[in-house]
Scaffold this motif. Sequence first.
Motif, mmCIF file in Angstrom:
data_model
loop_
_atom_site.group_PDB
_atom_site.id
_atom_site.type_symbol
_atom_site.label_atom_id
_atom_site.label_comp_id
_atom_site.label_asym_id
_atom_site.label_seq_id
_atom_site.Cartn_x
_atom_site.Cartn_y
_atom_site.Cartn_z
ATOM 1 N N ASN A 1 0.825 -1.213 0.000
ATOM 2 C CA ASN A 1 0.000 0.000 0.000
ATOM 3 C C ASN A 1 0.860 1.264 0.000
ATOM 4 O O ASN A 1 0.584 2.218 -0.735
ATOM 5 C CB ASN A 1 -0.943 0.000 1.213
ATOM 6 N N ILE A 2 1.904 1.256 0.817
ATOM 7 C CA ILE A 2 2.761 2.444 0.891
ATOM 8 C C ILE A 2 3.573 2.604 -0.388
ATOM 9 O O ILE A 2 3.724 3.719 -0.900
ATOM 10 C CB ILE A 2 3.675 2.374 2.130
ATOM 11 N N VAL A 3 4.069 1.496 -0.936
ATOM 12 C CA VAL A 3 4.804 1.579 -2.198
ATOM 13 C C VAL A 3 3.900 2.118 -3.303
ATOM 14 O O VAL A 3 4.331 2.935 -4.136
ATOM 15 C CB VAL A 3 5.384 0.202 -2.590
ATOM 16 N N LYS A 4 2.641 1.724 -3.296
ATOM 17 C CA LYS A 4 1.697 2.253 -4.286
ATOM 18 C C LYS A 4 1.595 3.761 -4.167
ATOM 19 O O LYS A 4 1.615 4.491 -5.170
ATOM 20 C CB LYS A 4 0.325 1.609 -4.088
ATOM 21 N N GLU A 5 1.507 4.272 -2.929
ATOM 22 C CA GLU A 5 1.443 5.717 -2.710
ATOM 23 C C GLU A 5 2.722 6.404 -3.204
ATOM 24 O O GLU A 5 2.670 7.474 -3.823
ATOM 25 C CB GLU A 5 1.256 6.014 -1.221
ATOM 26 N N LEU A 6 3.881 5.781 -2.895
ATOM 27 C CA LEU A 6 5.159 6.372 -3.283
ATOM 28 C C LEU A 6 5.340 6.375 -4.801
ATOM 29 O O LEU A 6 5.940 7.299 -5.363
ATOM 30 C CB LEU A 6 6.308 5.619 -2.609
#
Length: 403
Positions: free
Chosen positions: A48-53
């Motif tokens: 999820n965080i990698v998607k945001e980044l």
Amino acid sequence: MQEGTIGSFQLIKSLNRSIILNKIRLHAPISRAEIAKQTTLTPPTVSNIVKELLENGIVVETNQGESSGGRKPTLLKINSNAYYMIGIDIGPKYLRIITANLNGTILQSAQKSIPIPISNQTLLDFVTQQIYTLIQAHEQEIEKFIGIGVGMHGVVDVLRGESLYAPSLNLRQIPIKEALETEFKLPVFVENDARVMALGEAWFGKGSHSENFITVNVGRGIGAGIMINGKLFYGENFIAGEIGHMTIDLAGIRCSCGNYGCLETVAAGPALTERIKREISMGKESLIKQWVKDDLNQINGKLVFEAAKSGDQLSIEVLNQTGRYLGIGLTNLIHIMNPKHVILAGGVSRAGDFILNSVRETIETRALTPSAKKTEIVLSDFDEYGTAIGAITLILNQLYSGT
């Protein structure tokens, strides 16, 4: 600048995001699964965080990695040009300013003489003007800027971002952080120049493979940035590292701080030039006398170095003596802090072996133990923009730490 038109610093900066960013920075190219494996984060959280980044642009996908039986993992790396930073060095005589990407690559740079006489307000106005001038080259991507880092000579209150005392400019209580954040609507971090030099060495220089080292800035003044267990050491009131004001000669001349015989009075740039002026005026022969046509006020450290390279014995002798004094100060520092190595930076250090050899010889003679005698003394690879490069690491430290 209009509020909200610049920066994504707080959006990027959260604990979990910073953990993942730092893991990618240090180990790229790296897969999502490997990040989860090397951290306490769950695979869904990492995804999820990698998607945001990725959406944010600070991380990009690169080539696929080796398969361990299933689908080949997609690897990640930092997109170094996703965001830019501004680094500023406010020195005794010059303001040096850069824009840089997330890898510390300088994109633009400028050096300007600080106008004299100067007040707190005129200095802040001058700094503001130079920032606007430099970022004009990036006016089509102004939203990429995420912060301003400032390396300030003298004593700095890091928490308030305030210059408590800038001795060479004779200024006190300069609200650098408050003024620049109000003007640019960006987070601003302010630190002593020697300490940002140490941070720059830790991120991009000769301190990158050591957690215990000291960077010593030898220019118009002398200051040290002390790294202990990978973190800057400040002391109780932000004056740790003010080694220029350790007493070397009880019968010495008066220092700008009011005391007598400080290290700065015998080993800083002005002391070096005053020593050679005195020797020439007393009849010592030197190439420099011919070069300046008897106008001794033209003598500066660079000229002394050039004369030494040309074989001028007086210049060589004065540089060697400066190195011996500096070696005494560093021996004291080694006995107190016991660093793995000491990195010399600043204008005087650019005299290279003319200074370095006598520094090493003095430490070899005076240090307490065989291992202390062999403390590694090296020269910084950074040029005159070393402090400005260090200043951007104030932003990177915050970005990747999540604090």
